[in-house]
Motif scaffolding. Structure first.
Motif, PDB file in Angstrom:
ATOM      1  N   ARG A   8     -27.717  38.103 -33.778  1.00  0.00           N
ATOM      2  CA  ARG A   8     -27.784  37.998 -35.350  1.00  0.00           C
ATOM      3  C   ARG A   8     -27.158  36.930 -35.762  1.00  0.00           C
ATOM      4  O   ARG A   8     -27.569  36.154 -36.711  1.00  0.00           O
ATOM      5  N   VAL A   9     -25.696  36.583 -35.388  1.00  0.00           N
ATOM      6  CA  VAL A   9     -25.147  35.480 -35.817  1.00  0.00           C
ATOM      7  C   VAL A   9     -25.571  34.152 -35.317  1.00  0.00           C
ATOM      8  O   VAL A   9     -26.325  33.236 -36.132  1.00  0.00           O
ATOM      9  N   PHE A  10     -26.231  34.001 -34.135  1.00  0.00           N
ATOM     10  CA  PHE A  10     -26.785  32.744 -33.603  1.00  0.00           C
ATOM     11  C   PHE A  10     -28.263  32.655 -34.149  1.00  0.00           C
ATOM     12  O   PHE A  10     -28.856  31.490 -34.251  1.00  0.00           O
ATOM     13  N   SER A  11     -28.901  33.727 -34.181  1.00  0.00           N
ATOM     14  CA  SER A  11     -30.293  33.597 -34.848  1.00  0.00           C
ATOM     15  C   SER A  11     -30.485  33.139 -36.330  1.00  0.00           C
ATOM     16  O   SER A  11     -30.858  32.107 -36.704  1.00  0.00           O
ATOM     17  N   THR A  12     -29.251  33.418 -37.213  1.00  0.00           N
ATOM     18  CA  THR A  12     -29.002  33.239 -38.447  1.00  0.00           C
ATOM     19  C   THR A  12     -28.751  31.403 -38.490  1.00  0.00           C
ATOM     20  O   THR A  12     -29.351  30.635 -39.321  1.00  0.00           O
ATOM     21  N   ILE A  13     -27.984  31.139 -37.569  1.00  0.00           N
ATOM     22  CA  ILE A  13     -27.681  29.612 -37.289  1.00  0.00           C
ATOM     23  C   ILE A  13     -28.932  28.674 -36.948  1.00  0.00           C
ATOM     24  O   ILE A  13     -29.166  27.860 -37.363  1.00  0.00           O
ATOM     25  N   SER A  14     -29.824  29.385 -35.975  1.00  0.00           N
ATOM     26  CA  SER A  14     -30.873  28.707 -35.457  1.00  0.00           C
ATOM     27  C   SER A  14     -31.776  28.695 -36.716  1.00  0.00           C
ATOM     28  O   SER A  14     -32.437  27.493 -36.817  1.00  0.00           O
ATOM     29  N   GLN A  15     -32.174  29.554 -37.467  1.00  0.00           N
ATOM     30  CA  GLN A  15     -33.044  29.459 -38.491  1.00  0.00           C
ATOM     31  C   GLN A  15     -32.728  28.470 -39.531  1.00  0.00           C
ATOM     32  O   GLN A  15     -33.393  27.936 -40.281  1.00  0.00           O
ATOM     33  N   ALA A  16     -31.284  28.288 -39.569  1.00  0.00           N
ATOM     34  CA  ALA A  16     -31.060  27.250 -40.622  1.00  0.00           C
ATOM     35  C   ALA A  16     -31.141  25.874 -39.929  1.00  0.00           C
ATOM     36  O   ALA A  16     -30.495  24.756 -40.790  1.00  0.00           O
ATOM     37  N   ASP A  17     -31.455  25.609 -38.896  1.00  0.00           N
ATOM     38  CA  ASP A  17     -31.637  24.419 -37.990  1.00  0.00           C
ATOM     39  C   ASP A  17     -30.346  23.851 -38.062  1.00  0.00           C
ATOM     40  O   ASP A  17     -30.084  22.572 -37.774  1.00  0.00           O
ATOM     41  N   LEU A  44     -24.525  32.248 -43.287  1.00  0.00           N
ATOM     42  CA  LEU A  44     -24.033  33.654 -42.495  1.00  0.00           C
ATOM     43  C   LEU A  44     -23.303  34.548 -43.501  1.00  0.00           C
ATOM     44  O   LEU A  44     -23.394  35.814 -43.443  1.00  0.00           O
ATOM     45  N   ASN A  45     -22.733  33.995 -44.787  1.00  0.00           N
ATOM     46  CA  ASN A  45     -22.416  34.787 -45.871  1.00  0.00           C
ATOM     47  C   ASN A  45     -23.482  35.461 -46.351  1.00  0.00           C
ATOM     48  O   ASN A  45     -23.594  36.792 -46.742  1.00  0.00           O
ATOM     49  N   GLN A  46     -24.755  35.155 -46.433  1.00  0.00           N
ATOM     50  CA  GLN A  46     -25.932  35.656 -46.942  1.00  0.00           C
ATOM     51  C   GLN A  46     -26.369  36.759 -46.142  1.00  0.00           C
ATOM     52  O   GLN A  46     -26.694  37.778 -46.137  1.00  0.00           O
ATOM     53  N   ALA A  47     -26.302  36.306 -44.788  1.00  0.00           N
ATOM     54  CA  ALA A  47     -26.979  37.356 -43.586  1.00  0.00           C
ATOM     55  C   ALA A  47     -26.007  38.387 -43.588  1.00  0.00           C
ATOM     56  O   ALA A  47     -26.561  39.509 -43.251  1.00  0.00           O
ATOM     57  N   PHE A  48     -25.000  38.409 -43.669  1.00  0.00           N
ATOM     58  CA  PHE A  48     -23.923  39.268 -43.465  1.00  0.00           C
ATOM     59  C   PHE A  48     -23.210  39.836 -44.651  1.00  0.00           C
ATOM     60  O   PHE A  48     -22.079  40.370 -44.604  1.00  0.00           O
ATOM     61  N   GLU A  49     -23.978  39.648 -45.885  1.00  0.00           N
ATOM     62  CA  GLU A  49     -23.297  40.211 -47.061  1.00  0.00           C
ATOM     63  C   GLU A  49     -22.787  41.405 -47.134  1.00  0.00           C
ATOM     64  O   GLU A  49     -21.841  41.766 -47.540  1.00  0.00           O
ATOM     65  N   LEU A  50     -23.786  42.530 -46.649  1.00  0.00           N
ATOM     66  CA  LEU A  50     -23.309  43.920 -46.775  1.00  0.00           C
ATOM     67  C   LEU A  50     -22.224  44.154 -45.756  1.00  0.00           C
ATOM     68  O   LEU A  50     -21.092  44.982 -46.031  1.00  0.00           O
TER      69      LEU A  50
END
Length: 831
Positions: free
Chosen positions: A346-355, A386-392
């Motif tokens: 999830r961490v690296f998928s989030t970073i990848s989607q943000a290019d 990352l703050n948005q993806a892991f807000e919960l």
């Protein structure tokens, strides 16, 4: 066919264009040549500034701002036009055979097109990406036109290759990757009949939808690699302004070494972690097609360059050290990380989607924390996504607040053979420790081709220099700091100067980086000039202090600092503990430390062992004679000192020898003083205290815990004279004692004996006295400045182990200090 690529520094001016055309034509004598060119140096930066001004003006709402930004656009356009026109004018002025009208028309067309693109963006109130790419590629198109003019003037038939017809990339905009199969197919369709000379602008291509796109950083190098694949070229040569790839950044390290040959894997690792001369995108297509790549110098075509191919040469386990600055580290941690499947994904998928590009990853073994590095300019974007993806998870405290640490750098060792060599990581981390650089994170790939350490960016220079010194410079060094510029100190400086050629032949670097007298301190990290040291020291403004030396050694990043004490100063001797604790070797002729309280004597040795520093004092006894070293060797071998007799003063040896040639004590002393054998005040010699200190050193080395006050001392002269501190007064008054002393001489000669000033150790007691000895005594013939020592040990009896030689004069003392200095090398090499 070969592909030759020339960068912006190779095309900076008219002379550079001439040189490039000569290189192309020379190479064309042996093979067909396809040339890829960059924009002239600095032009792309101006074009980037133009697009930035365009984008700024189009998003502003204020009329005033629009006018200001429009002014910037026009100004930048005029700057670009002026620079290109100046290059063309110089080319025409230097080369009358060129087709002036054709070249001027080419430039005019480019300027007209550049203005049209700019105006179009302004009218649209939008600068499309394809328009920006066409603007940015203007410089490369200019280079092609100029080079075509040079080659055509040589009656050469030249083909022009348009990358927009074949060089197809994926749809990404930041760092697009070429579709090699599609590019190769389209190239063969459009360029089946190339001439033996061809030219192509680098840096741009087309997306699958046909829009122009740039290829990112080092795009022209990448263009050349793709063209080489499409041509099935026999080689790809990248021509730049350096001789090849070096084993460290030459801007940081003075003694960089050229890498003659390296593998594709090494080149990609090196370029990925910061080597400016390469880019991993360039190497990848060449590696896939097994096309060798040469890095060569346009300004020095005869230089061999660096070959990058499928194999690596030499036995070097570490090929190079690279550094990548402006890096940020993101830390994702918390109890929710441990054992939760998919968190890393999830961490690296989030970073990848943000290019966002991830440079390096490090994870704790407890799975509690994942740390990874991103370019510094992408840190804030990474943190936001990352703050948005892991807000919960953050809200429910499954994750701790995600942190970012900026202003970092990555230092990396690269080498195919590192996995075959033990201890590389240990040497790497020891070098960083030596440079006093804190390691924030480490990473090593499974192939063991690279080891990386994350450090503070501001310490990059120190880290790279120290690692290079420890891992690449096969030359042990001594960074000498000499205290005391008296008779012995000056002689030692002369010997260092004389011995430099021999040291160079033996691959040893002895650098005098510090020099101090009682008033001033001179420090120079590149080495003090031994021709002009006296003038330089006199001009120095700093006074001697350990703090000043420590700061200097830290700033200069010295590898093997050695303090040499040529004084007899008590205060200096009392600082040895601090010197050793600060990481210096200590070499000394000063006996004050070794004859101070026994507790201090022991403490110095404990600190030296703890800090792994050398404390060397061979000249404390016997000047240049190997007394201490031989005694220590015997004791290490299990021997034990039973009895000792010795003449330990070169000055008194000379004086007592002259007594039996008919001179009085005062005459013999004055003669010795004039020859430089005594101290400026001969009372220091004739008091016998110096001999007492020497025999105490020997006793302590043999394991006797004695103090200086335990020595039974008979001075040569009465205590009244021995206590005089004025040398001239002592010499003036010494004749008063001649008659009394002559009686002892006469009595000795009457008994067929001679007087000698002898130090003894027997039954754990020390004594220094005047003795009358006959011909059977081992010290009978010792005179004329000689020292002699008779060691009676378990192994050497009844005949003693005798050490004999000259022990007076600055030359032998300086030679002893010089030898001790060289002994600091072995410790440095072993550890």
């Amino acid at each position: 066919m070969k592909v030759l690529k020339f960068g912006g520094s190779s095309l900076a001016n008219a002379a550079c264009f001439e040189r490039v055309s000569e290189i192309i034509l020379t190479n064309a004598e042996a093979a067909s040549i396809a040339t890829v060119v960059s924009a002239p140096q600095g032009i792309t930066n101006d074009l980037v500034a133009l697009t930035q001004h365009l984008n700024s003006s189009l998003i502003q709402n204020s009329k005033d701002c629009d006018l200001a930004e429009t002014s910037d656009v026009e100004s930048t356009l005029r700057t670009i036009e002026r620079k290109l026109s100046d290059i063309l004018a110089n080319i025409i002025a230097r080369n009358k055979a060129l087709d002036k009208n054709s070249l001027c028309a080419e430039l005019e067309n480019l300027i007209v097109r550049l203005n049209q693109l700019t105006k179009g963006a302004q009218l649209l109130s939008h600068c499309p990406e394809s328009t920006s790419a066409q603007i940015l590629s203007t410089g490369e198109k200019f280079s092609v036109a100029m080079l075509n003019g040079f080659l055509s003037a040589k009656a050469e038939s030249v083909s022009l290759i348009d990358p927009e017809k074949f060089l197809t990339t994926d749809a990404r905009s930041a760092e697009p990757v070429a579709d090699l199969k599609q590019s190769k197919r389209l190239f063969k369709a459009h360029y089946s009949g190339l001439q033996s000379l061809a030219i192509m602008p680098g840096f741009f291509g087309v997306k699958p939808n046909g829009e122009t796109t740039t290829l990112g950083r080092n795009g022209s190098d990448y263009s050349a690699a793709v063209l080489a694949v499409c041509l099935d070229a026999q080689a790809c040569e990248i021509w730049t302004d350096v001789d090849g790839v070096y084993n460290a950044d030459p801007r940081l390290v003075n003694q960089v070494q050229l890498i003659e040959q390296m593998s594709y894997h090494e080149a990609m690792e090196l370029s990925y972690f910061g080597a400016k001369v390469l880019h991993p995108k360039t190497i990848s297509p060449l590696a896939q097609s097994d096309i060798p790549c040469w890095i060569k110098n346009t300004h020095s075509p005869q230089a061999a360059g660096t070959l990058i191919s499928n194999s690596s040469n030499g036995a070097e386990s570490v090929k190079a050290i690279s550094n990548l600055s402006d890096v940020a580290m993101i830390n994702v941690s918390g109890p929710g990380m441990k054992g939760m499947v998919g968190m890393a994904a999830r961490v690296f998928s989030t970073i990848s989607q943000a290019d966002i590009s991830v440079i390096m990853i490090s994870q704790s073994s407890a799975e509690y924390c994942i740390s990874f590095c991103v370019p510094g300019n992408e840190a804030d974007a990474a943190l936001d996504c990352l703050n948005q993806a892991f807000e919960l998870e953050i809200k429910n405290e499954l994750l701790e607040p995600i942190s970012v640490r900026k202003n970092l750098a990555i230092v990396t060792l690269v080498g195919d053979r590192m996995q075959q060599q033990k201890g590389i990581a240990a040497k790497f981390f020891k070098a960083l420790s030596q440079a006093k650089v804190n390691i924030i994170a480490i990473a090593q790939d499974s192939s063991e081709r690279s080891i990386s350490a994350v450090i503070r960016d501001e310490r990059t220079d120190d880290a790279v220099r120290t690692c290079h010194q420890n891992l690449f410079i096969k030359r042990p060094s001594i960074d000498a700091i000499l205290i005391g510029c008296g008779t012995v100190g000056k002689e030692l400086l002369n010997q260092i100067k004389k011995q430099q050629p021999r040291l160079v032949d033996e691959n040893i670097a002895l650098n005098l980086v510090g020099l101090a007298n009682s008033r001033k301190l001179l420090l120079e990290k590149n080495g003090i000039d031994l021709q002009t040291w006296e003038t330089a020291l006199e001009s120095a403004s700093q006074s001697f202090s350990l703090d000043a030396i420590n700061q200097f050694v830290s700033d200069a990043n010295l590898n093997n600092p050695v303090i040499i004490d040529c004084t007899s100063n008590d205060d200096i001797a009392k600082q040895y503990k601090d010197y050793l604790e600060s990481g210096y070797h200590v070499v000394t002729a000063n006996k004050k430390a070794n004859t101070a309280e026994i507790s201090y004597y022991r403490e110095l040795r404990e600190i030296a062992e703890q800090k792994q520093r050398r404390f060397l004092y061979e000249t404390n006894v016997g000047a240049g004679l190997p007394v201490i070293d031989n005694l220590q060797g015997l004791l290490r071998a299990g021997d034990k000192l039973k009895q000792f007799e010795g003449i330990l003063s070169g000055s008194l040896s000379y004086i007592f020898g002259e007594l039996h040639k008919g001179l009085s004590l005062s005459e013999a002393t004055l003669k010795a003083k004039e020859l430089g054998y005594t101290e400026p005040n001969p009372a220091e010699d004739l008091s016998g205290l110096d001999v007492a200190r020497k025999v105490l050193v020997i006793a302590r080395e043999a394991g006797l815990e004695l103090e200086l006050s335990d020595i039974e001392l008979e001075p040569v002269v009465p205590e009244e004279l021995a206590a005089l501190t004025d040398g001239e007064e002592f010499v003036a008054r010494l004749p008063e004692f001649d008659e009394a002393f002559q009686q002892r001489i006469d009595q000795a000669e009457k008994d067929n004996k001679v007087l000698r000033y002898i130090a003894c150790i027997e039954n754990d007691c020390c004594k220094v006295s005047i003795q009358a000895v006959d011909t059977s005594h081992p010290l009978y013939s010792v005179a004329e400045g000689e020292n002699a020592l008779a060691l009676h040990t378990l192994y050497y009896q009844p005949k003693p182990y005798v050490i004999r030689g000259y022990g007076a004069g600055a030359a032998v003392t300086a030679a002893g200090l010089f030898g001790d200095m060289l002994r600091t090398l072995s410790w440095d090499l072993e550890h």
